[in-house]
Design a protein around this motif. Structure first.
Motif, mmCIF file in Angstrom:
data_model
loop_
_atom_site.group_PDB
_atom_site.id
_atom_site.type_symbol
_atom_site.label_atom_id
_atom_site.label_comp_id
_atom_site.label_asym_id
_atom_site.label_seq_id
_atom_site.Cartn_x
_atom_site.Cartn_y
_atom_site.Cartn_z
ATOM 1 N N THR A 55 -7.786 0.790 -71.938
ATOM 2 C CA THR A 55 -8.146 -0.319 -72.821
ATOM 3 C C THR A 55 -9.196 0.112 -73.828
ATOM 4 O O THR A 55 -9.142 -0.260 -75.009
ATOM 5 C CB THR A 55 -8.662 -1.503 -71.989
ATOM 6 O OG1 THR A 55 -7.702 -1.835 -70.988
ATOM 7 C CG2 THR A 55 -8.898 -2.713 -72.866
ATOM 8 N N GLN A 56 -10.154 0.916 -73.392
ATOM 9 C CA GLN A 56 -11.197 1.397 -74.306
ATOM 10 C C GLN A 56 -10.608 2.271 -75.415
ATOM 11 O O GLN A 56 -10.944 2.109 -76.590
ATOM 12 C CB GLN A 56 -12.236 2.183 -73.521
ATOM 13 C CG GLN A 56 -13.374 2.727 -74.374
ATOM 14 C CD GLN A 56 -14.368 3.538 -73.551
ATOM 15 O OE1 GLN A 56 -14.201 3.691 -72.342
ATOM 16 N NE2 GLN A 56 -15.387 4.066 -74.196
ATOM 17 N N GLN A 57 -9.713 3.182 -75.053
ATOM 18 C CA GLN A 57 -9.110 4.064 -76.055
ATOM 19 C C GLN A 57 -8.178 3.299 -76.984
ATOM 20 O O GLN A 57 -8.105 3.580 -78.181
ATOM 21 C CB GLN A 57 -8.344 5.193 -75.360
ATOM 22 C CG GLN A 57 -9.230 6.165 -74.606
ATOM 23 C CD GLN A 57 -10.165 6.926 -75.533
ATOM 24 O OE1 GLN A 57 -9.810 7.253 -76.663
ATOM 25 N NE2 GLN A 57 -11.372 7.201 -75.056
ATOM 26 N N LEU A 58 -7.457 2.321 -76.442
ATOM 27 C CA LEU A 58 -6.486 1.588 -77.250
ATOM 28 C C LEU A 58 -7.156 0.674 -78.258
ATOM 29 O O LEU A 58 -6.693 0.548 -79.408
ATOM 30 C CB LEU A 58 -5.570 0.776 -76.331
ATOM 31 C CG LEU A 58 -4.376 0.092 -76.995
ATOM 32 C CD1 LEU A 58 -3.392 1.128 -77.509
ATOM 33 C CD2 LEU A 58 -3.684 -0.843 -76.018
ATOM 34 N N LEU A 59 -8.248 0.032 -77.863
ATOM 35 C CA LEU A 59 -8.895 -0.947 -78.725
ATOM 36 C C LEU A 59 -10.022 -0.349 -79.552
ATOM 37 O O LEU A 59 -10.696 -1.077 -80.281
ATOM 38 C CB LEU A 59 -9.444 -2.104 -77.879
ATOM 39 C CG LEU A 59 -8.418 -2.866 -77.045
ATOM 40 C CD1 LEU A 59 -9.089 -3.990 -76.289
ATOM 41 C CD2 LEU A 59 -7.293 -3.407 -77.922
ATOM 42 N N LEU A 60 -10.223 0.959 -79.451
ATOM 43 C CA LEU A 60 -11.315 1.588 -80.189
ATOM 44 C C LEU A 60 -11.185 1.406 -81.701
ATOM 45 O O LEU A 60 -12.167 1.065 -82.370
ATOM 46 C CB LEU A 60 -11.388 3.075 -79.830
ATOM 47 C CG LEU A 60 -12.627 3.839 -80.314
ATOM 48 C CD1 LEU A 60 -13.890 3.233 -79.711
ATOM 49 C CD2 LEU A 60 -12.519 5.316 -79.937
ATOM 50 N N PRO A 61 -9.994 1.599 -82.311
ATOM 51 C CA PRO A 61 -9.909 1.426 -83.772
ATOM 52 C C PRO A 61 -9.799 -0.021 -84.230
ATOM 53 O O PRO A 61 -9.827 -0.279 -85.438
ATOM 54 C CB PRO A 61 -8.635 2.205 -84.134
ATOM 55 C CG PRO A 61 -7.793 2.133 -82.922
ATOM 56 C CD PRO A 61 -8.736 2.127 -81.762
#
Length: 227
Positions: A55-61
């Motif tokens: 979730t952190q990597q996916l929502l980073l941008p």
């Protein structure tokens, strides 16, 4: 023999009732239930770590407006991974090899991102159809091309997932059939074919996870353009 290779992609039925609904509901029963204890078991700890990292990597941008989709994206990711992985077991059916199912997942989610963009920032959303600095004679052609590319996005999502899984299942079945046929005739070649089958199975496990990730990642990129 050629037709029998594609029988594995037919939706199974029992007493005339399609079993695809059972195949779609089974993954949810395999997930461990959350616990109210402070210290969980290793499986729940690993699952929580994976969900948090993904979730952190996916929502980073994405900006904070897109973080509302976190639960939906993570649920879809786990759902697709479980369906793809269960489809690699013998005598099972993979629902994600059906283009109709993949399109049913891709079209509503893609349409939701487009509607959000048109509602929140209509000027910017429509501006994607015409790149800045376009020569005047090319404006009508580019608008048509960008519109077509916009509507092709859900089709590309569904076809990509279907084609990758279908091709992998066909290759596994072809190589497995070759290994069985060659075993009494050329045992050495059959053993080498079986080793190739094992390596291909490991590759298909990776493809099953990667394709689920790519499906959700592309949806998040479409959302990024519209929030």
């Amino acid at each position: 023999m050629t037709l029998s290779f594609f029988d594995q992609f037919m939706s199974p039925t029992y007493l005339g009732v399609p079993l695809i609904a059972l195949a779609l509901s089974l993954p949810w029963t395999l997930f461990p239930a959350p616990s109210s204890r402070w210290l969980n078991n290793r499986l729940l700890t690993l699952q929580s770590w994976f969900i948090n990292r993904f979730t952190q990597q996916l929502l980073l941008p994405l900006n904070p407006a897109g973080h509302k989709w976190a639960v939906l994206f993570m649920s879809l990711m786990l759902f697709l991974i479980t369906l793809n992985m269960l489809g690699l077991l013998p005598y099972t059916f993979t629902p994600t090899t059906q283009l109709s199912l993949n399109m049913a997942l891709a079209v509503p989610l893609w349409l939701a991102t487009v509607i959000i963009g048109l509602r929140n920032q209509p000027t910017i959303a429509l501006g994607h159809l015409l790149p800045e600095g376009t020569p005047t004679p090319l404006i009508p052609v580019l608008i048509i091309i960008e519109t077509i590319s916009l509507f092709i996005r859900p089709l590309a999502l569904g076809v990509r997932l279907t084609a990758n899984l279908t091709a992998g299942h066909l290759l596994i079945q072809l190589i497995a059939t070759a290994a069985f046929v060659l075993l009494p005739l050329m045992p050495t070649v059959a053993i080498l074919t079986a080793i190739l089958l094992l390596l291909l199975t490991l590759l298909e496990i990776a493809v099953a996870m990667i394709q689920a990730y790519v499906f959700v990642l592309l949806l998040s990129l479409y959302l990024q353009e519209n929030v």
